[in-house]
Design a protein around this motif. Sequence first.
Motif, PDB file in Angstrom:
ATOM      1  N   GLU A 108      -1.435  15.592  -1.908  1.00 19.50           N
ATOM      2  CA  GLU A 108      -0.452  15.056  -0.978  1.00 19.50           C
ATOM      3  C   GLU A 108       0.603  14.247  -1.708  1.00 19.50           C
ATOM      4  OE1 GLU A 108      -3.692  14.574  -0.599  1.00 19.50           O
ATOM      5  OE2 GLU A 108      -4.348  15.095   1.428  1.00 19.50           O
ATOM      6  N   LEU A 112       4.390  15.291  -1.284  1.00 18.24           N
ATOM      7  CA  LEU A 112       5.331  14.423  -0.564  1.00 18.24           C
ATOM      8  C   LEU A 112       6.533  14.092  -1.440  1.00 18.24           C
ATOM      9  CD1 LEU A 112       3.027  11.999   1.424  1.00 18.24           C
ATOM     10  CD2 LEU A 112       4.663  13.626   2.326  1.00 18.24           C
ATOM     11  N   PHE A 115       8.775  17.112  -1.386  1.00 19.64           N
ATOM     12  CA  PHE A 115       9.515  17.223  -0.123  1.00 19.64           C
ATOM     13  C   PHE A 115      10.632  16.182  -0.078  1.00 19.64           C
ATOM     14  CE2 PHE A 115       5.452  19.037   1.829  1.00 19.64           C
ATOM     15  CZ  PHE A 115       5.895  20.319   1.639  1.00 19.64           C
ATOM     16  N   VAL A 138      13.880  13.749   6.172  1.00 19.21           N
ATOM     17  CA  VAL A 138      12.808  14.342   5.360  1.00 19.21           C
ATOM     18  C   VAL A 138      12.476  13.405   4.204  1.00 19.21           C
ATOM     19  CG1 VAL A 138      12.247  16.219   3.789  1.00 19.21           C
ATOM     20  CG2 VAL A 138      13.327  16.727   5.966  1.00 19.21           C
ATOM     21  N   ILE A 141      10.754   9.983   5.658  1.00 18.94           N
ATOM     22  CA  ILE A 141       9.375  10.054   6.166  1.00 18.94           C
ATOM     23  C   ILE A 141       8.394  10.244   5.024  1.00 18.94           C
ATOM     24  CG2 ILE A 141       7.825  11.473   7.550  1.00 18.94           C
ATOM     25  CD1 ILE A 141       9.887  11.563   9.658  1.00 18.94           C
ATOM     26  N   SER A 142       8.787  11.044   4.016  1.00 17.44           N
ATOM     27  CA  SER A 142       7.905  11.174   2.855  1.00 17.44           C
ATOM     28  C   SER A 142       7.761   9.824   2.159  1.00 17.44           C
ATOM     29  CB  SER A 142       8.456  12.181   1.860  1.00 17.44           C
ATOM     30  OG  SER A 142       9.087  13.227   2.497  1.00 17.44           O
ATOM     31  N   TYR A 144       7.941   6.788   3.396  1.00 16.56           N
ATOM     32  CA  TYR A 144       7.086   5.829   4.104  1.00 16.56           C
ATOM     33  C   TYR A 144       5.628   6.030   3.696  1.00 16.56           C
ATOM     34  CZ  TYR A 144      11.129   5.774   7.270  1.00 16.56           C
ATOM     35  OH  TYR A 144      12.386   5.721   7.798  1.00 16.56           O
ATOM     36  N   ALA A 145       5.207   7.299   3.710  1.00 13.08           N
ATOM     37  CA  ALA A 145       3.808   7.576   3.380  1.00 13.08           C
ATOM     38  C   ALA A 145       3.520   7.255   1.919  1.00 13.08           C
ATOM     39  CB  ALA A 145       3.482   9.034   3.677  1.00 13.08           C
ATOM     40  N   GLY A 148       2.857   3.636   1.295  1.00 13.30           N
ATOM     41  CA  GLY A 148       1.556   3.187   1.788  1.00 13.30           C
ATOM     42  C   GLY A 148       0.384   3.897   1.142  1.00 13.30           C
ATOM     43  N   PHE A 149       0.604   4.483  -0.024  1.00  6.17           N
ATOM     44  CA  PHE A 149      -0.459   5.293  -0.622  1.00  6.17           C
ATOM     45  C   PHE A 149      -1.657   4.468  -1.068  1.00  6.17           C
ATOM     46  CE2 PHE A 149      -1.466   9.481  -2.167  1.00  6.17           C
ATOM     47  CZ  PHE A 149      -0.634  10.258  -1.394  1.00  6.17           C
ATOM     48  N   LYS A 151      -4.015   2.515   0.005  1.00  4.97           N
ATOM     49  CA  LYS A 151      -4.455   2.043   1.310  1.00  4.97           C
ATOM     50  C   LYS A 151      -5.401   0.856   1.225  1.00  4.97           C
ATOM     51  CE  LYS A 151      -4.997   6.200   2.988  1.00  4.97           C
ATOM     52  NZ  LYS A 151      -5.603   7.240   3.803  1.00  4.97           N
TER      53      LYS A 151
END
Lengths: 482, 163
Positions: A108, A112, A115, A138, A141-142, A144-145, A148-149, A151
């Motif tokens: 991922e 990401l 993308f 696009v 949004i990639s 943001y994730a 926060g990788f 976690k």
Amino acid sequence: MSNALMLQDLFFFLPETCLLVTGVILLLLDPFLPKEKKSFLGGISVMGILASALATLCLWKENAPLFGHLYRLDPYALFFKLIFLGTTLFTFLVSFRYLSLTRLPQGEYFALILFATTGMMVMAAGMDLLSIYLGLEVMAISSYALVGFLKKERASLEGALKYFLLGAFNSGIILYGIALLYGTWGTTHLSEILNGLSRGEATSKMFLVGVAMLIAGFAFKIAAFPFHMWAPDVYEGSPPPVAGFISVGSKAASFAALLRLFLFAFKPLFAEWQGFFVFLAMMTMTVGNLLAISQVDLKRMLAYSSIAHAGYLLIGLAVGTPFGISGMLFYFVAYALMNLGAFAMIVLLAQENFRAESIEDFKGLAKAHPVWALCFLIFLLSLAGIPPSAGFIGKFYLFAGAVQSGLYGLALVAVLNSVVALSYYFRIVRNMYMMEERSSLAPSRSWTLRLSLILLAFFTLLAGLYPVPLLETVRQAGALFL
Amino acid sequence: MTLLPLLVVFGLGTLSAILTISRRNPLHSAFYLILTLLSVATSFLFLKADFLAMVQVILYAGAIMVLIIFVLLLTAVEEVKKIPLFHRQTPLALLISGGLIAEIVYTLLQRRILAVEGPPVHSMEALGKMLFKEYGFPFELASILLLVSLVATVVIAKKEGPS
């Protein structure tokens, strides 16, 4: 305008397609790979990047509208595509070490980033507000994730949430601006807006409000004053390679779209915006530099320094002459090299229970590991704008552009700011060269990381010592705005 | 066009609207709300506003209702059932909604509503052609955007595996 999706257009879309296909392959392959073979995914992503770069180079001299004029393949877009691909490549090379250190899910992560890079490319090449907006989304949004990788860490989640909430509002504002522009002109196409404006059609209040919203939205994305508050928290929380990627890629992509909007589509009204961009540039660099002085966390410091650099880059937009634009495009390359290098230094020294994110952690690096201290020194010299580095040439062109256009005040503020910036960059240099080693520093042995640091330092020096080829490329890329 | 199908749709809409606010189980209310929205969409169709009808179905009956039901699934439905349905604000609510109805009836009687002139526009057909021809590229981009949001959501929501 009809038949927008033609097969031959897809050929010109190859750089983006390569990245998308690689991203999807990564996602499909990831669940089927055994744990010990996950590093395979990194190799595939690097190959995707190289394929995309090859496609970009093959299309180098092309200049054609794509997809019914909603997209454009021109030297300007191709130049930015190469910047994004370079940024992504170095981010990957640095990430291998970081991912094995933190045991983050690889599939991922790489997908990401790929993308997000595609989104950036679309932003740089979009000739329609709709394409630009979708590219931006696009990318956002990639990001943001990606922020926060980590976690397990509160700071990472906090950064991701702040980035997401502010970013979502920001997208709404940009979209609102686009809607108002559409309401004024009945089109979202940049060339048609340009035609309308050059015919001297009266600009309504609705149009002005729409443009103001677009400025606010993009100012947030490039972390310009007064929309810069998110940057330190986001960079501090995100994994260092991601922070480097966002600080370079996201900023360059937003600038690319901003330039196309204000120096191409809204060009007839340039004289009216100019004063505003001058103010924005002055405030952004001053606020960024002043806040950076007191930082002890390296990532926060680099965040404020990247705000200041957004201010320097805004000079190019405020000047609007070929000279200034060349300086700005050159500075993107310099900024990408030195900023990625600085973030990579954090990864180099990071260990399982030592994060190397404070500027204290670099004490005595020169004595123990002179090569890596020298690399960092080169990045810092370039960030401060001292010859012979890429940062110096870029700044020189930007400031000279301001002087040439008679914006003496702006040039003066920029020079004063560069002096202020010296103080915090050289605090790290002092720590590295003049302090005793505090703890045992153990640079990572990952060869991709070491290679990318050496390459980044080498290119930073090369672009400073022999800038002619790059300046020539930049001149061609900026020809769009003549 | 005979009046009967129109009346059936309106009646169904009104009935399900009443059921929406009078059910004890919020989940039942949500389902009746879907029925209400679908009846409204059907009445849009009778008015030849096919685009509005589609938007009504996709946005309201689709996206927003899914959101509402997701939220309901996350709340304690059994607890909500114990909360009294009617409270002291009923007179105020009656006053406001009565005023609204009066206003609508008054406007209708005054015939102040702008009539749409000209032949009926097949807006859905035009929209479809626009989407797939002129705006084919942004349309495809939107699919990438959806894929990215999906992956991003999974990344954020996924539990950390044993490391």
